[in-house]
Motif scaffolding. Structure first.
Motif, PDB file in Angstrom:
ATOM      1  N   ARG A   6       0.725  -1.472   0.031  1.00 38.06           N
ATOM      2  CA  ARG A   6       0.023   0.078   0.145  1.00 38.06           C
ATOM      3  C   ARG A   6       0.933   1.250   0.123  1.00 38.06           C
ATOM      4  O   ARG A   6       0.334   2.401   0.176  1.00 38.06           O
ATOM      5  CB  ARG A   6      -0.849   0.023   1.126  1.00 38.06           C
ATOM      6  CG  ARG A   6      -1.901  -0.944   1.166  1.00 38.06           C
ATOM      7  CD  ARG A   6      -2.949  -1.024   2.421  1.00 38.06           C
ATOM      8  NE  ARG A   6      -4.117  -1.816   2.142  1.00 38.06           N
ATOM      9  CZ  ARG A   6      -4.869  -2.105   3.482  1.00 38.06           C
ATOM     10  NH1 ARG A   6      -4.623  -1.696   4.279  1.00 38.06           N
ATOM     11  NH2 ARG A   6      -6.092  -2.808   3.095  1.00 38.06           N
TER      12      ARG A   6
ATOM     13  N   ARG B 115      -2.707   7.049  12.588  1.00 34.06           N
ATOM     14  CA  ARG B 115      -3.557   6.735  13.689  1.00 34.06           C
ATOM     15  C   ARG B 115      -3.762   7.698  14.588  1.00 34.06           C
ATOM     16  O   ARG B 115      -4.676   7.664  15.409  1.00 34.06           O
ATOM     17  CB  ARG B 115      -3.041   5.451  14.246  1.00 34.06           C
ATOM     18  CG  ARG B 115      -2.816   4.038  13.274  1.00 34.06           C
ATOM     19  CD  ARG B 115      -4.193   3.754  12.737  1.00 34.06           C
ATOM     20  NE  ARG B 115      -4.075   2.590  11.594  1.00 34.06           N
ATOM     21  CZ  ARG B 115      -3.710   2.839  10.358  1.00 34.06           C
ATOM     22  NH1 ARG B 115      -3.725   4.181   9.840  1.00 34.06           N
ATOM     23  NH2 ARG B 115      -3.224   2.192   9.594  1.00 34.06           N
TER      24      ARG B 115
ATOM     25  N   TYR C  65       1.752  -5.441   4.620  1.00 33.15           N
ATOM     26  CA  TYR C  65       0.787  -6.463   4.036  1.00 33.15           C
ATOM     27  C   TYR C  65       0.398  -7.512   4.888  1.00 33.15           C
ATOM     28  O   TYR C  65      -0.790  -7.985   5.258  1.00 33.15           O
ATOM     29  CB  TYR C  65       1.149  -6.851   2.657  1.00 33.15           C
ATOM     30  CG  TYR C  65       0.046  -7.719   2.061  1.00 33.15           C
ATOM     31  CD1 TYR C  65      -1.089  -7.951   2.236  1.00 33.15           C
ATOM     32  CD2 TYR C  65       0.668  -8.851   1.215  1.00 33.15           C
ATOM     33  CE1 TYR C  65      -1.801  -8.806   1.665  1.00 33.15           C
ATOM     34  CE2 TYR C  65      -0.156  -9.815   0.933  1.00 33.15           C
ATOM     35  CZ  TYR C  65      -1.336  -9.872   1.027  1.00 33.15           C
ATOM     36  OH  TYR C  65      -2.571 -10.580   0.534  1.00 33.15           O
TER      37      TYR C  65
ATOM     38  N   TRP D 118      -1.963  -6.308   7.865  1.00 35.49           N
ATOM     39  CA  TRP D 118      -3.450  -6.029   7.276  1.00 35.49           C
ATOM     40  C   TRP D 118      -4.219  -7.329   6.862  1.00 35.49           C
ATOM     41  O   TRP D 118      -5.373  -7.588   7.177  1.00 35.49           O
ATOM     42  CB  TRP D 118      -3.630  -4.746   6.683  1.00 35.49           C
ATOM     43  CG  TRP D 118      -3.284  -4.676   5.350  1.00 35.49           C
ATOM     44  CD1 TRP D 118      -2.289  -4.107   4.784  1.00 35.49           C
ATOM     45  CD2 TRP D 118      -3.799  -5.068   4.412  1.00 35.49           C
ATOM     46  NE1 TRP D 118      -1.985  -4.242   3.454  1.00 35.49           N
ATOM     47  CE2 TRP D 118      -3.097  -4.882   3.022  1.00 35.49           C
ATOM     48  CE3 TRP D 118      -5.187  -6.112   3.889  1.00 35.49           C
ATOM     49  CZ2 TRP D 118      -3.393  -5.371   1.680  1.00 35.49           C
ATOM     50  CZ3 TRP D 118      -5.267  -6.516   2.708  1.00 35.49           C
ATOM     51  CH2 TRP D 118      -4.686  -5.964   1.495  1.00 35.49           C
TER      52      TRP D 118
ATOM     53  N   ASN E   9      -5.092  -9.401  10.221  1.00 37.57           N
ATOM     54  CA  ASN E   9      -6.008  -8.406  10.792  1.00 37.57           C
ATOM     55  C   ASN E   9      -7.381  -9.085  10.078  1.00 37.57           C
ATOM     56  O   ASN E   9      -8.694  -9.149  10.879  1.00 37.57           O
ATOM     57  CB  ASN E   9      -5.963  -7.000  10.601  1.00 37.57           C
ATOM     58  CG  ASN E   9      -5.048  -6.428  11.525  1.00 37.57           C
ATOM     59  OD1 ASN E   9      -4.521  -7.133  12.516  1.00 37.57           O
ATOM     60  ND2 ASN E   9      -4.813  -5.098  11.615  1.00 37.57           N
ATOM     61  N   GLU E  10      -7.516  -9.082   8.701  1.00 32.79           N
ATOM     62  CA  GLU E  10      -8.866  -9.577   8.054  1.00 32.79           C
ATOM     63  C   GLU E  10      -9.086 -10.959   8.553  1.00 32.79           C
ATOM     64  O   GLU E  10     -10.423 -11.328   8.633  1.00 32.79           O
ATOM     65  CB  GLU E  10      -8.701  -9.191   6.655  1.00 32.79           C
ATOM     66  CG  GLU E  10      -8.588  -7.667   6.165  1.00 32.79           C
ATOM     67  CD  GLU E  10      -8.427  -7.877   4.394  1.00 32.79           C
ATOM     68  OE1 GLU E  10      -8.566  -8.708   3.826  1.00 32.79           O
ATOM     69  OE2 GLU E  10      -8.796  -6.752   4.254  1.00 32.79           O
TER      70      GLU E  10
ATOM     71  N   ASP F  86     -10.332  -5.536  14.544  1.00 39.04           N
ATOM     72  CA  ASP F  86     -10.545  -4.240  14.304  1.00 39.04           C
ATOM     73  C   ASP F  86     -10.226  -3.121  15.199  1.00 39.04           C
ATOM     74  O   ASP F  86      -9.667  -3.820  16.514  1.00 39.04           O
ATOM     75  CB  ASP F  86     -11.958  -3.972  13.734  1.00 39.04           C
ATOM     76  CG  ASP F  86     -12.931  -4.436  15.104  1.00 39.04           C
ATOM     77  OD1 ASP F  86     -12.400  -4.297  16.184  1.00 39.04           O
ATOM     78  OD2 ASP F  86     -13.835  -4.847  14.795  1.00 39.04           O
ATOM     79  N   GLN F  87     -10.630  -1.877  15.340  1.00 36.65           N
ATOM     80  CA  GLN F  87     -10.228  -0.947  16.197  1.00 36.65           C
ATOM     81  C   GLN F  87     -10.783  -1.118  17.697  1.00 36.65           C
ATOM     82  O   GLN F  87     -10.282  -0.566  18.582  1.00 36.65           O
ATOM     83  CB  GLN F  87     -10.377   0.408  15.907  1.00 36.65           C
ATOM     84  CG  GLN F  87     -11.906   0.728  15.867  1.00 36.65           C
ATOM     85  CD  GLN F  87     -12.027   2.363  15.714  1.00 36.65           C
ATOM     86  OE1 GLN F  87     -11.085   3.164  15.376  1.00 36.65           O
ATOM     87  NE2 GLN F  87     -13.284   2.675  15.641  1.00 36.65           N
TER      88      GLN F  87
ATOM     89  N   PRO G 215      -1.677 -11.804  14.343  1.00 40.14           N
ATOM     90  CA  PRO G 215      -1.510 -10.461  13.774  1.00 40.14           C
ATOM     91  C   PRO G 215      -0.611  -9.532  14.708  1.00 40.14           C
ATOM     92  O   PRO G 215      -0.157  -8.674  14.409  1.00 40.14           O
ATOM     93  CB  PRO G 215      -2.852  -9.969  13.639  1.00 40.14           C
ATOM     94  CG  PRO G 215      -3.679 -10.707  14.693  1.00 40.14           C
ATOM     95  CD  PRO G 215      -2.884 -11.957  14.779  1.00 40.14           C
TER      96      PRO G 215
ATOM     97  N   GLY H 239       0.105  -5.644  14.146  1.00 35.61           N
ATOM     98  CA  GLY H 239      -1.320  -5.675  13.319  1.00 35.61           C
ATOM     99  C   GLY H 239      -2.380  -4.964  14.342  1.00 35.61           C
ATOM    100  O   GLY H 239      -3.219  -4.215  13.729  1.00 35.61           O
TER     101      GLY H 239
ATOM    102  N   TYR I  12      -1.665  -1.221  13.793  1.00 35.26           N
ATOM    103  CA  TYR I  12      -2.393  -0.968  12.391  1.00 35.26           C
ATOM    104  C   TYR I  12      -3.799  -0.696  12.285  1.00 35.26           C
ATOM    105  O   TYR I  12      -4.259   0.086  11.824  1.00 35.26           O
ATOM    106  CB  TYR I  12      -1.929  -2.127  11.507  1.00 35.26           C
ATOM    107  CG  TYR I  12      -2.196  -1.729  10.119  1.00 35.26           C
ATOM    108  CD1 TYR I  12      -1.173  -0.985   9.147  1.00 35.26           C
ATOM    109  CD2 TYR I  12      -3.406  -1.915   9.279  1.00 35.26           C
ATOM    110  CE1 TYR I  12      -1.600  -0.700   7.995  1.00 35.26           C
ATOM    111  CE2 TYR I  12      -3.628  -1.488   8.064  1.00 35.26           C
ATOM    112  CZ  TYR I  12      -2.394  -0.875   7.378  1.00 35.26           C
ATOM    113  OH  TYR I  12      -2.830  -0.318   6.185  1.00 35.26           O
ATOM    114  N   ALA I  13      -4.423  -1.690  13.199  1.00 37.21           N
ATOM    115  CA  ALA I  13      -6.107  -1.589  13.309  1.00 37.21           C
ATOM    116  C   ALA I  13      -6.547  -0.379  14.124  1.00 37.21           C
ATOM    117  O   ALA I  13      -7.673  -0.071  14.265  1.00 37.21           O
ATOM    118  CB  ALA I  13      -6.557  -2.852  13.685  1.00 37.21           C
TER     119      ALA I  13
END
Ligand code: OOB
Length: 536
Positions: free
Chosen positions: A18, A29, A207, A210, A213-214, A219-220, A239, A243, A246-247
């Motif tokens: 990304r 963030r 990469y 995330w 994370n998926e 998530d946050q 993660p 991770g 990142y979230a």
């Protein structure tokens, strides 16, 4: 060993890379939700917000730059699970200096090697941890490694060195690294005399964050408990803490992973996910039956680093009331997860499937020919977050990678019809002691340095708790004073090696079993065929 241009282009075009860096990620963030808690360090109940961590990273980066640490410089970071770990690595990320991730268990031999091999400019330690004084270790290493200009000490008296808390300064403008630049050097579990260093870029590692994370539902609102040593690739990125950051989620640092310490933290901080190696997962499932603590916030328990037996895996959900997610990953890159919505049978009996549609998997025989579908063979892999070579190790790279860039993982696997991997064994000369990797050759070399030892071979043997433990088979020199096993263990420990590498068992033999061509047969040694009678 950069990614070939055509692959880099593809990974960017498909949106895996990304174009972010860690430094910029934290900045974003912090701008988006400055007051959310990023890091909780229960040792002194510190709670750093995203804005707080961001500012700390800027201030520490400024102080480090003022001390001559610049882009591309290597800095060996050996910290326990304390908040400063994140302050330090994000400061280095902002500068573009490269953390070299040592583990708290490493001792003089390993640290000296990391500092020497990387030409490290600085070494960051905690004053003390687990009853061990890292300042003494730092003093030895500093005396031996001329490139090492600075030692910074977190927490406690700095002694002859500089306290980390004295370094921060007014933030300065930094150009920082590009997304395609190296972010850090991670350690390989290794199967050779010395550990190899793994160069990871911002693009590729982010990469894996995330992507993880998926698949892990981060998530946050997630709260990640970092129970394993923070610098290891698993709790860092699968993660992991990075991770979670990142979230925009919360990381709770756990000073050590026993249920006595971790369970109260899970209750208090409403932890939603954590990662464990199999021996700890066993301990947790047992302890959960009688614990007075409320573990109901826990949604996901990730287990990886070593094979988790199906039998133990089945106990996780009933005992802990959460979903088990098996992780089969490696610091070199490739990470596989069982999916949260996989059937229970798949979750307990496989080690998952890759994060990315562009993770290329080959299962091959000894001649690099693909095995028949469903067959067992060597796992080779290539993809958007798997390295193309170790750092400054051309000869080793020629063996560890195929000509077309596949990494030879050393793992023996089989693919199920659903594309899940089952780890069936290992071809590399490594012992996996409950997730801690030990290169047989490294320990053998240390035993061979003993004046009474003629030859030595180190292999893994089954252990009900660790999965594997180490056994050193030793042939003494003719006429040498008889040795006791404990003397061999002490000798290895005194050579300044991490305690987990000291053989669990030492057995004296007269000869090693041999293969048809007269090489030592580790396979037979593992099977207990160390002939003939042990000496007394
Ligand atoms: C993780 O990373 P490393 O670099 O310490 O070790 C990698 C090796 C693998 O090649 C494999 O031999 C073994 O550890 N391994 C497993 C496993 N997970 C790792 N073997 C059997 N079953 C598993 N689930 O250990 C690591 C890195 C990221 C995430 C998770 C683990």
């Amino acid at each position: 060993m950069p990614y070939p241009a055509e692959f880099a282009e593809r990974y960017r075009a498909r949106g895996y890379w990304r174009g972010e860096t860690f430094g910029a990620m934290l900045r974003e963030r912090a701008a988006a939700h400055p007051d959310r808690i990023a890091v909780v360090d229960p040792a002194d109940d510190r709670r750093w917000t995203y804005a707080g961590l961001d500012l700390r990273a800027d201030r520490l980066a400024a102080g480090l730059v003022a001390r001559g640490i610049g882009k591309g410089d290597r800095v060996v970071v050996q910290l326990p699970n304390i908040a400063e770990f994140f302050e330090v690595i994000f400061a280095l990320f902002r500068i573009g200096a490269l953390p070299v991730f040592a583990l708290p268990a490493h001792r003089e031999t390993e640290i000296r090697y990391f500092c020497e091999f990387t030409g490290a400019a600085a070494y960051v330690v905690a004053a003390e941890h687990g009853g061990y004084d890292y300042r003494e270790l730092a003093a030895k290493v500093r005396a031996e490694v001329p490139t090492l200009r600075h030692v910074f000490v977190a927490g406690g008296e700095a002694g002859p060195f500089e306290a980390l808390s004295d370094v921060p300064d007014e933030p300065v403008e930094l150009t920082g690294p590009e997304p395609g630049d190296l972010a850090f050097l991670q350690l390989s579990g290794g199967s050779t005399g010395v550990p190899k260093l793994i160069p990871r870029t911002h693009d590729d590692y982010i990469y894996s964050l995330w992507g993880s994370n998926e698949l892990c539902g981060v998530d946050q609102d997630s709260v990640f408990l970092c129970a394993l040593p923070a610098a290891h690739n698993f709790p860092l990125s699968s993660p992991g803490s990075l991770g979670a950051l990142y979230a925009g989620a919360r990381v709770v640092l756990c000073p050590q992973p026993s249920p006595e310490v971790a369970f109260p933290l899970i209750e208090r901080e409403r932890v939603t996910l954590t990662g464990l190696v199999p021996p700890l997962a066993l301990v947790w499932t047992e302890a959960a039956a009688t614990t007075p603590y409320d573990l109901s916030s826990l949604d996901v328990l990730l287990v990886g680093g070593a094979k988790f037996s199906e039998e133990a895996a089945r106990r996780v959900r009933p005992a802990l009331g959460c979903t088990l997610q098996q992780v089969f990953g490696m610091a070199e890159g490739l990470v596989n997860y069982t999916r949260l919505d996989d059937p229970e049978e798949t979750i307990v009996s496989t080690q998952g499937r890759p994060i990315s549609p562009d993770d290329e998997i080959r299962v091959v025989d000894d001649h690099d020919e693909d095995v028949a579908p469903g067959g067992t063979g060597h796992l080779l892999t290539r993809g958007p977050y798997t390295i193309r070579g170790y750092w400054r190790a051309p000869e080793h790279n020629a063996r560890s990678f195929t000509a077309d860039g596949f990494y030879r993982t050393g793992d023996i696997v089989r693919l199920t019809p659903t594309g899940h991997l089952v780890v069936e064994g290992r071809a590399k000369d490594q012992i996996n002691r409950g997730g801690e990797k030990i290169a047989a050759e490294e320990v053998e070399n240390h035993i061979l340095a003993h004046p009474s030892v003629h030859d030595a071979n180190v292999v893994g043997e089954p252990d009900p708790y660790l999965g594997e433990r180490t056994c050193a088979y030793v042939i003494l020199r003719a006429g040498a004073e008889p040795l006791k096993p404990v003397a061999v263990k002490r000798f290895v420990r005194e050579r300044g090696l991490a305690a987990y590498k000291v053989p669990d068992r030492v057995e004296f033999v007269d000869a090693f079993p041999q293969t048809g061509v007269g090489k030592v047969s580790k396979k037979d040694l593992r099977a207990g065929a160390a002939a003939p009678e042990p000496r007394t």
